[in-house]
Enzyme design. Structure first.
Site, PDB file in Angstrom:
ATOM      1  N   GLY A 132      42.510  53.233  48.492  1.00  0.00           N
ATOM      2  CA  GLY A 132      43.958  53.116  48.635  1.00  0.00           C
ATOM      3  C   GLY A 132      44.528  52.263  49.742  1.00  0.00           C
ATOM      4  N   GLY A 156      44.311  48.977  50.148  1.00  0.00           N
ATOM      5  CA  GLY A 156      44.392  47.550  49.800  1.00  0.00           C
ATOM      6  C   GLY A 156      45.805  47.002  49.737  1.00  0.00           C
ATOM      7  CB  CYS A 196      45.651  49.228  46.560  1.00  0.00           C
ATOM      8  SG  CYS A 196      45.332  50.940  46.342  1.00  0.00           S
TER       9      CYS A 196
HETATM   10  P1  5GP Z   1      42.867  43.999  50.824  1.00  0.00           P
HETATM   11  O1  5GP Z   1      41.874  43.231  51.636  1.00  0.00           O
HETATM   12  O2  5GP Z   1      43.626  43.107  49.892  1.00  0.00           O
HETATM   13  O3  5GP Z   1      43.759  44.861  51.651  1.00  0.00           O
HETATM   14  O4  5GP Z   1      42.018  45.024  49.923  1.00  0.00           O
HETATM   15  C1  5GP Z   1      41.045  44.577  49.016  1.00  0.00           C
HETATM   16  C2  5GP Z   1      40.476  45.760  48.291  1.00  0.00           C
HETATM   17  O5  5GP Z   1      41.494  46.449  47.549  1.00  0.00           O
HETATM   18  C3  5GP Z   1      39.447  45.428  47.228  1.00  0.00           C
HETATM   19  O6  5GP Z   1      38.209  45.080  47.743  1.00  0.00           O
HETATM   20  C4  5GP Z   1      39.432  46.694  46.395  1.00  0.00           C
HETATM   21  O7  5GP Z   1      38.618  47.680  46.959  1.00  0.00           O
HETATM   22  C5  5GP Z   1      40.866  47.159  46.474  1.00  0.00           C
HETATM   23  N1  5GP Z   1      41.604  46.851  45.238  1.00  0.00           N
HETATM   24  C6  5GP Z   1      41.642  45.703  44.544  1.00  0.00           C
HETATM   25  N2  5GP Z   1      42.448  45.804  43.472  1.00  0.00           N
HETATM   26  C7  5GP Z   1      42.931  47.056  43.466  1.00  0.00           C
HETATM   27  C8  5GP Z   1      43.798  47.784  42.592  1.00  0.00           C
HETATM   28  O8  5GP Z   1      44.351  47.278  41.625  1.00  0.00           O
HETATM   29  N3  5GP Z   1      44.010  49.083  42.908  1.00  0.00           N
HETATM   30  C9  5GP Z   1      43.416  49.670  43.986  1.00  0.00           C
HETATM   31  N4  5GP Z   1      43.632  50.955  44.196  1.00  0.00           N
HETATM   32  N5  5GP Z   1      42.629  49.021  44.840  1.00  0.00           N
HETATM   33  C10 5GP Z   1      42.376  47.723  44.581  1.00  0.00           C
END
Ligand code: 5GP
Length: 390
Positions: free
Chosen positions: A201, A203, A206
């Site tokens: 959660g 991300g 996300c």
């Molecule tokens: P960020 O670096 O963009 O903050 O987070 C990346 C991570 O967000 C990814 O590696 C994956 O674990 C998570 N993530 C990617 N797409 C989604 C999504 O559609 N829903 C959720 N819950 N997590 C995501």
């Protein structure tokens, strides 16, 4: 129902306390790390000398590099991103959507860095298992890493799948996730994972926490899972929630072996994706030669970026959202940022500087050198919107 009263932390809740240090310059900081993975049995090349004695080429470390990872997301986990990051010994988990043929062509090359710094990603269906087998059989020892990735790593089926993969493929490095607690980290490692991916959660795109109310503050998740994993000789990836180089440094300082980035690496040429130009009317006007005032317009360039559980991703890859699911990701426009090289330099420069403040000559030492201080405000944002350069 039970309530856990002790405070759990996010990156935004802490700062790293500066310490006296003998480090002269951030140039002296070594950001590379070497890891030996717990369950992995390396492929050992044997040669035979002319006199018939075998020579065993020992591999002391299973991994050596700068432990930053590109996430297996559209616009981030591409072949182009992987090759670019591998030049700097950084890692990429490829998107799950490449076909067997594309993956075989990619890995079966004369580029050893694709073996050392790139993972194929799969889910936990029978089709995923077959897909991995097909790529593995055609690329042999050139495929070293597999990332078994599900949104919720708490199902019995997930641990069983990881165990099955370990039994079938003793000589691959298994990355498995995502989880956020020590006991599930241990379970996955005992099931055969070498590296556990941590984060539910946090991300940038996300919406799981909004849709489900489920999650765990990311810095605490990293600290607790790292502790659990390291006790068993395993490793962890802090996955998601980093918004700036300082967050990446806090993840390492909290005990992460690798830090995985989605949003921070989105919007670059290497991620592919169409560059969209939008025109905005600014609040400035200009005076024309004949004395009239005209509005000033400016163009901005963007790339679309979306979560892999978003409606956009489901529409693109699975013919729409299934009726029993809701979207758990956003689709956003991120500023187009050109080649990823300068972003990487910015991130590494930040982490190097953290190490000098904390007195860590190696990234490896940052965790031990760190004292976090709780804070209510991490930085002064008064001119954030007025910034014209940094
Ligand atoms: P960020 O670096 O963009 O903050 O987070 C990346 C991570 O967000 C990814 O590696 C994956 O674990 C998570 N993530 C990617 N797409 C989604 C999504 O559609 N829903 C959720 N819950 N997590 C995501």
């Amino acid at each position: 129902m039970r309530i856990e009263e002790d405070t759990k932390l996010d990156y935004k809740d802490v700062l790293i306390r500066p310490k006296r240090s003998t480090l002269g310059s951030r140039k002296e900081v070594d950001l590379e790390r070497g890891f030996t993975f717990r369950n992995y049995t390396p492929y050992v090349a044997t040669d035979v000398l002319p006199d018939g004695y075998p020579v065993v080429q020992e591999q002391f470390r299973h991994y050596r590099g700068t432990p930053i990872m590109a996430a297996n997301m559209d616009g981030v986990g591409t072949f182009e991103m992987a090759d670019k990051l591998a030049e700097g010994k950084m890692f990429t988990c490829l998107v799950k959507t490449y076909s067997v043929n594309e993956l075989v062509d990619y890995f079966d090359s004369e580029m050893p860095e694709r073996t050392d710094y790139v993972a194929m990603s799969i889910g936990i269906t029978d089709r995923d298992h077959d897909k991995f087998r097909d790529v593995y059989e055609q690329t042999g020892s050139k495929l070293k890493y597999v990332c078994i990735d599900v949104a919720n790593g708490y199902s019995e089926r997930f641990a069983t799948f990881v165990r099955g993969m370990r039994n079938n493929y003793p000589n691959i490095v298994i990355i498995a996730g995502n989880v956020v607690t020590g006991e599930m980290t241990e379970e996955l490692i005992l099931a055969g994972a070498d590296i556990v991916k941590v984060g539910i959660g946090p991300g940038s795109v996300c919406t799981t926490r909004i849709q489900t109310g489920v999650g765990y503050p990311q810095l605490s998740a990293v600290m607790e899972c790292a502790d659990a994993a390291h006790g068993l000789g395993g490793h962890i990836i802090a996955d998601g929630g980093c918004t700036c180089p300082g967050d990446v440094a806090k993840a390492f300082a909290g005990g992460a072996d690798f830090v995985m980035l989605g949003g921070m690496l989105a919007g670059h040429d290497e991620g592919g994706g169409e560059v969209i130009t939008k025109t905005y009317e600014t609040n400035e006007v200009t005076k024309t030669d004949d004395g009239f005032y005209e509005s000033v317009y400016e163009e901005k360039q963007f790339v679309t970026f979306y979560g892999m559980s978003s409606k956009a991703a489901n529409d693109k890859h699975f013919g729409g959202l299934k009726e029993y699911r809701s979207s758990e990701g956003r689709e956003v426009l991120v500023p187009y940022r050109g080649a990823v090289g300068s972003t990487i330099q910015d991130i590494l420069g930040g982490v190097r500087s953290t190490c000098t403040y904390a007195g860590a000559i190696r990234l490896k030492h940052l965790n031990k050198c760190t004292t976090f201080v709780r804070c209510t405000q991490t930085h002064n944002a008064v001119y954030e919107k007025n910034t014209i350069g940094n």
